[in-house]
Design a protein around this motif. Sequence first.
Motif, PDB file in Angstrom:
ATOM      1  N   ASN A  21      36.432 -19.924 -13.864  1.00 40.91           N
ATOM      2  CA  ASN A  21      35.659 -19.884 -12.628  1.00 40.91           C
ATOM      3  C   ASN A  21      34.646 -18.740 -12.647  1.00 40.91           C
ATOM      4  OD1 ASN A  21      34.679 -19.961 -10.042  1.00 40.91           O
ATOM      5  ND2 ASN A  21      36.669 -20.164  -9.069  1.00 40.91           N
ATOM      6  N   VAL A  22      33.379 -19.091 -12.785  1.00 44.26           N
ATOM      7  CA  VAL A  22      32.311 -18.089 -12.738  1.00 44.26           C
ATOM      8  C   VAL A  22      31.490 -18.207 -11.452  1.00 44.26           C
ATOM      9  CG1 VAL A  22      32.140 -17.892 -15.250  1.00 44.26           C
ATOM     10  CG2 VAL A  22      30.761 -19.608 -14.054  1.00 44.26           C
ATOM     11  N   ILE A  23      31.975 -19.008 -10.500  1.00 48.39           N
ATOM     12  CA  ILE A  23      31.231 -19.215  -9.253  1.00 48.39           C
ATOM     13  C   ILE A  23      31.147 -17.933  -8.436  1.00 48.39           C
ATOM     14  CG2 ILE A  23      31.085 -20.610  -7.154  1.00 48.39           C
ATOM     15  CD1 ILE A  23      30.634 -22.153  -9.739  1.00 48.39           C
ATOM     16  N   TYR A  24      32.166 -17.073  -8.548  1.00 48.42           N
ATOM     17  CA  TYR A  24      32.113 -15.793  -7.832  1.00 48.42           C
ATOM     18  C   TYR A  24      30.890 -14.986  -8.261  1.00 48.42           C
ATOM     19  CZ  TYR A  24      37.046 -16.888  -6.975  1.00 48.42           C
ATOM     20  OH  TYR A  24      38.212 -17.499  -6.610  1.00 48.42           O
ATOM     21  N   PHE A  25      30.642 -14.947  -9.560  1.00 51.73           N
ATOM     22  CA  PHE A  25      29.521 -14.169 -10.085  1.00 51.73           C
ATOM     23  C   PHE A  25      28.187 -14.827  -9.736  1.00 51.73           C
ATOM     24  CE2 PHE A  25      33.045 -13.787 -13.269  1.00 51.73           C
ATOM     25  CZ  PHE A  25      33.535 -12.595 -12.764  1.00 51.73           C
ATOM     26  N   LEU A  26      28.184 -16.153  -9.720  1.00 49.45           N
ATOM     27  CA  LEU A  26      26.979 -16.872  -9.310  1.00 49.45           C
ATOM     28  C   LEU A  26      26.646 -16.568  -7.857  1.00 49.45           C
ATOM     29  CD1 LEU A  26      24.775 -19.040  -9.795  1.00 49.45           C
ATOM     30  CD2 LEU A  26      26.472 -20.760  -9.144  1.00 49.45           C
ATOM     31  N   THR A  27      27.654 -16.537  -6.999  1.00 49.98           N
ATOM     32  CA  THR A  27      27.451 -16.245  -5.579  1.00 49.98           C
ATOM     33  C   THR A  27      26.860 -14.848  -5.388  1.00 49.98           C
ATOM     34  OG1 THR A  27      29.354 -17.639  -5.049  1.00 49.98           O
ATOM     35  CG2 THR A  27      28.557 -16.168  -3.316  1.00 49.98           C
ATOM     36  N   PHE A  28      27.419 -13.870  -6.088  1.00 53.68           N
ATOM     37  CA  PHE A  28      26.918 -12.495  -6.015  1.00 53.68           C
ATOM     38  C   PHE A  28      25.468 -12.436  -6.486  1.00 53.68           C
ATOM     39  CE2 PHE A  28      26.199  -8.263  -7.765  1.00 53.68           C
ATOM     40  CZ  PHE A  28      26.720  -7.430  -6.783  1.00 53.68           C
ATOM     41  N   ALA A  29      25.155 -13.129  -7.591  1.00 54.82           N
ATOM     42  CA  ALA A  29      23.804 -13.104  -8.139  1.00 54.82           C
ATOM     43  C   ALA A  29      22.808 -13.764  -7.188  1.00 54.82           C
ATOM     44  CB  ALA A  29      23.780 -13.799  -9.496  1.00 54.82           C
ATOM     45  N   ILE A  30      23.202 -14.868  -6.558  1.00 54.82           N
ATOM     46  CA  ILE A  30      22.303 -15.530  -5.612  1.00 54.82           C
ATOM     47  C   ILE A  30      22.024 -14.612  -4.422  1.00 54.82           C
ATOM     48  CG2 ILE A  30      22.122 -17.438  -3.951  1.00 54.82           C
ATOM     49  CD1 ILE A  30      23.556 -19.194  -5.968  1.00 54.82           C
ATOM     50  N   GLY A  31      23.055 -13.928  -3.919  1.00 56.33           N
ATOM     51  CA  GLY A  31      22.843 -12.956  -2.858  1.00 56.33           C
ATOM     52  C   GLY A  31      21.895 -11.851  -3.285  1.00 56.33           C
ATOM     53  N   TYR A  32      22.035 -11.424  -4.530  1.00 55.09           N
ATOM     54  CA  TYR A  32      21.182 -10.356  -5.080  1.00 55.09           C
ATOM     55  C   TYR A  32      19.715 -10.782  -5.069  1.00 55.09           C
ATOM     56  CZ  TYR A  32      19.814  -6.551  -8.226  1.00 55.09           C
ATOM     57  OH  TYR A  32      19.237  -5.439  -8.771  1.00 55.09           O
ATOM     58  N   TYR A  33      19.440 -11.985  -5.563  1.00 53.74           N
ATOM     59  CA  TYR A  33      18.053 -12.431  -5.653  1.00 53.74           C
ATOM     60  C   TYR A  33      17.520 -12.927  -4.319  1.00 53.74           C
ATOM     61  CZ  TYR A  33      18.412 -11.815 -10.632  1.00 53.74           C
ATOM     62  OH  TYR A  33      18.571 -11.263 -11.868  1.00 53.74           O
ATOM     63  N   LEU A  34      18.413 -13.321  -3.418  1.00 57.50           N
ATOM     64  CA  LEU A  34      17.976 -13.698  -2.074  1.00 57.50           C
ATOM     65  C   LEU A  34      17.338 -12.502  -1.373  1.00 57.50           C
ATOM     66  CD1 LEU A  34      17.927 -15.876   0.143  1.00 57.50           C
ATOM     67  CD2 LEU A  34      20.142 -15.020   0.906  1.00 57.50           C
ATOM     68  N   SER A  35      17.839 -11.304  -1.672  1.00 52.95           N
ATOM     69  CA  SER A  35      17.274 -10.090  -1.095  1.00 52.95           C
ATOM     70  C   SER A  35      15.820  -9.918  -1.514  1.00 52.95           C
ATOM     71  CB  SER A  35      18.097  -8.875  -1.539  1.00 52.95           C
ATOM     72  OG  SER A  35      17.548  -7.685  -1.016  1.00 52.95           O
ATOM     73  N   ALA A  36      15.550 -10.134  -2.805  1.00 50.07           N
ATOM     74  CA  ALA A  36      14.173 -10.014  -3.292  1.00 50.07           C
ATOM     75  C   ALA A  36      13.285 -11.102  -2.698  1.00 50.07           C
ATOM     76  CB  ALA A  36      14.150 -10.090  -4.811  1.00 50.07           C
ATOM     77  N   ALA A  37      13.800 -12.323  -2.607  1.00 50.89           N
ATOM     78  CA  ALA A  37      13.016 -13.433  -2.067  1.00 50.89           C
ATOM     79  C   ALA A  37      12.681 -13.210  -0.597  1.00 50.89           C
ATOM     80  CB  ALA A  37      13.779 -14.739  -2.244  1.00 50.89           C
ATOM     81  N   LYS A  38      13.622 -12.642   0.155  1.00 53.19           N
ATOM     82  CA  LYS A  38      13.397 -12.429   1.584  1.00 53.19           C
ATOM     83  C   LYS A  38      12.316 -11.361   1.812  1.00 53.19           C
ATOM     84  CE  LYS A  38      15.925 -11.702   5.901  1.00 53.19           C
ATOM     85  NZ  LYS A  38      15.221 -10.531   6.407  1.00 53.19           N
ATOM     86  N   ARG A  39      12.225 -10.398   0.889  1.00 54.73           N
ATOM     87  CA  ARG A  39      11.185  -9.385   1.030  1.00 54.73           C
ATOM     88  C   ARG A  39       9.800  -9.969   0.751  1.00 54.73           C
ATOM     89  NH1 ARG A  39      14.582  -6.187  -2.195  1.00 54.73           N
ATOM     90  NH2 ARG A  39      13.067  -6.286  -3.896  1.00 54.73           N
TER      91      ARG A  39
END
Length: 216
Positions: free
Chosen positions: A134-152
């Motif tokens: 299960n690597v979905i946990y890491f995918l979730t963290f990464a999406i949150g990480y890049y969502l921050s950049a996209a929102k800016r």
Amino acid sequence: SFLMISGYLYGAKSIGSFRPWLRKRCVAVLLPASVLIVAVLIEQLCTQRLDSWFSAAVYLLNLQGLGFLYPGFYKVFSEIEVIGPLWFITIIMLCYCMVPFLQKVRDRYAGRNSLHILIAAAVCIGFTMVTNVNVIYFLTFAIGYYLSAAKRLQPMRIPGFALLSVLMLVTQVLRLVLRSAYDGTMLYLNYTSISHMTLGIWILCFFFGCGQWFPK
């Protein structure tokens, strides 16, 4: 939701020196958990309820969450129920270890993350379903990480949020369907991580949208 929010918060920062930062994370996260683990292990040792020295060592190393990454780990590892929720410590610390790489990619591909996220999501989901790792946990963290950049870079748009809402609802309905037919199987267990991820992403985006569209 926690993984999404944690990734989002660190995606808004630029860390200059990773060693001091990771050391502080260890003190803030691992130290309190280790104190609790030692206390529980001592209590179990004194009352002769300590079943496995190997499992005790796993807890002392804060690797108890490996079973959530690969269920086969439970063949050699026995969870201590009272500190079972500490599985999350392993996951979040591994996510923190990803931050140097995520920051490097973010700075290199600023503003061009959407396609990369879709490709990474497809690869991670496929990998999890095929291997049961299960690597979905890491995918979730990464999406949150890049969502921050996209929102800016650009505000959240209603059509995009509507599409995300449809995706979230579809994944939740599919989870109920799979549960009725495949409850307890690896297929269902792996899929729940995916449905939880879409729900976590939607929850965070919902509150972002409320703050943007209804600021008062």
